[in-house]
Motif scaffolding. Structure first.
Motif, PDB file in Angstrom:
ATOM      1  N   GLN A  19       0.832  -1.209   0.000  1.00  0.00           N
ATOM      2  CA  GLN A  19       0.000   0.000   0.000  1.00  0.00           C
ATOM      3  C   GLN A  19       0.868   1.261   0.000  1.00  0.00           C
ATOM      4  O   GLN A  19       0.527   2.247  -0.654  1.00  0.00           O
ATOM      5  CB  GLN A  19      -0.975   0.023   1.186  1.00  0.00           C
ATOM      6  N   ARG A  22       1.867   1.713  -3.497  1.00  0.00           N
ATOM      7  CA  ARG A  22       0.726   2.175  -4.305  1.00  0.00           C
ATOM      8  C   ARG A  22       0.503   3.676  -4.114  1.00  0.00           C
ATOM      9  O   ARG A  22       0.204   4.399  -5.071  1.00  0.00           O
ATOM     10  CB  ARG A  22      -0.533   1.388  -3.958  1.00  0.00           C
ATOM     11  N   GLU A  23       0.634   4.146  -2.893  1.00  0.00           N
ATOM     12  CA  GLU A  23       0.476   5.587  -2.609  1.00  0.00           C
ATOM     13  C   GLU A  23       1.567   6.397  -3.312  1.00  0.00           C
ATOM     14  O   GLU A  23       1.289   7.460  -3.876  1.00  0.00           O
ATOM     15  CB  GLU A  23       0.537   5.853  -1.104  1.00  0.00           C
ATOM     16  N   ALA A  26       0.768   6.474  -7.039  1.00  0.00           N
ATOM     17  CA  ALA A  26      -0.351   7.391  -7.329  1.00  0.00           C
ATOM     18  C   ALA A  26       0.130   8.839  -7.283  1.00  0.00           C
ATOM     19  O   ALA A  26      -0.230   9.654  -8.149  1.00  0.00           O
ATOM     20  CB  ALA A  26      -1.490   7.171  -6.336  1.00  0.00           C
ATOM     21  N   TRP A  57      -0.833   4.259 -12.650  1.00  0.00           N
ATOM     22  CA  TRP A  57      -2.170   4.337 -12.056  1.00  0.00           C
ATOM     23  C   TRP A  57      -2.762   2.945 -11.844  1.00  0.00           C
ATOM     24  O   TRP A  57      -3.406   2.682 -10.814  1.00  0.00           O
ATOM     25  CB  TRP A  57      -3.104   5.174 -12.923  1.00  0.00           C
ATOM     26  N   GLU A  58      -2.547   2.058 -12.799  1.00  0.00           N
ATOM     27  CA  GLU A  58      -3.075   0.698 -12.664  1.00  0.00           C
ATOM     28  C   GLU A  58      -2.489   0.022 -11.420  1.00  0.00           C
ATOM     29  O   GLU A  58      -3.215  -0.607 -10.645  1.00  0.00           O
ATOM     30  CB  GLU A  58      -2.747  -0.117 -13.914  1.00  0.00           C
ATOM     31  N   ALA A  60      -1.228   1.591  -8.804  1.00  0.00           N
ATOM     32  CA  ALA A  60      -1.719   2.339  -7.641  1.00  0.00           C
ATOM     33  C   ALA A  60      -3.123   1.900  -7.242  1.00  0.00           C
ATOM     34  O   ALA A  60      -3.471   1.922  -6.066  1.00  0.00           O
ATOM     35  CB  ALA A  60      -1.689   3.832  -7.934  1.00  0.00           C
ATOM     36  N   ARG A  61      -3.906   1.496  -8.221  1.00  0.00           N
ATOM     37  CA  ARG A  61      -5.300   1.109  -7.965  1.00  0.00           C
ATOM     38  C   ARG A  61      -5.474  -0.389  -7.707  1.00  0.00           C
ATOM     39  O   ARG A  61      -6.595  -0.886  -7.693  1.00  0.00           O
ATOM     40  CB  ARG A  61      -6.158   1.559  -9.139  1.00  0.00           C
ATOM     41  N   GLY A  62      -4.375  -1.089  -7.512  1.00  0.00           N
ATOM     42  CA  GLY A  62      -4.482  -2.491  -7.129  1.00  0.00           C
ATOM     43  C   GLY A  62      -3.846  -3.484  -8.070  1.00  0.00           C
ATOM     44  O   GLY A  62      -3.850  -4.680  -7.792  1.00  0.00           O
TER      45      GLY A  62
END
Length: 188
Positions: A19, A22-23, A26, A57-58, A60-62
């Protein structure tokens, strides 16, 4: 990596969860996409920087951290080398840095800060160049990047040593962004 997704290891390593990564991705993607049009105006048929930001972005969104991120980052770097203007080159490098942000290493080294802040610094430099080398425009972009940073981005950044010296104007912008983010309290 432990069962909880936290990177574990020697004392010189920094704990990073998926996570956290991911942050960071993003944040980097948001910084890079504000200057994507600079590259696309220079090279309208070249989607490589857009693809790199999309891959960031992909993730970052999981999405998974894998081949697509690496490939699009390398492709954006090649796009930077084919740009006709310095501003377009920097915009493509921002996209490359966005896709590469997911590869922040859990090493307590100042150079790792570039994975966190590189996209924002390259984007600020692209904007400066579009404005005729105007450093106040770069400073404005750094300020906007500070406002894009979530508390998690700030907290992760603070786990690392301060940004290293060198790197020309992009290095200066990284250090400006680094100092501004480190001065924030986590409640801002």
């Amino acid at each position: 990596m432990g069962d909880d997704g936290i990177v574990v290891g020697e004392a010189s390593e920094i704990a990073l969860s998926k996570q956290d990564l991911r942050e960071i991705a993003a944040f980097a993607a948001a910084c890079a996409e504000v200057v994507l049009e600079v590259f696309e105006a220079d090279q309208p048929g070249d989607s490589r920087p857009r693809d790199a930001i999309g891959a960031a972005w992909e993730f970052a969104r999981g999405g998974e951290r894998g081949k697509s991120l690496r490939d699009t980052a390398w492709a954006a770097l090649k796009a930077a080398k084919s740009a006709d203007t310095a501003a377009a080159c920097e915009a493509a490098r921002a996209a490359m840095a966005a896709a590469g942000a997911a590869y922040l290493h859990p090493l307590a080294k100042a150079t790792q800060v570039k994975h966190i802040l590189g996209a924002g610094a390259h984007a600020a430099r692209a904007a400066e160049l579009v404005a005729g080398h105007n450093p106040s425009i770069g400073a404005e972009h750094v300020e906007r990047a500070v406002h894009r940073a979530t508390p998690i981005v700030v907290e992760v950044l603070k786990r690392f040593p301060v940004a290293p010296g060198g790197g020309g104007r992009v290095g200066e912008l990284i250090r400006m962004l680094d100092a501004d983010l480190r001065s924030l309290t986590l409640t801002e």
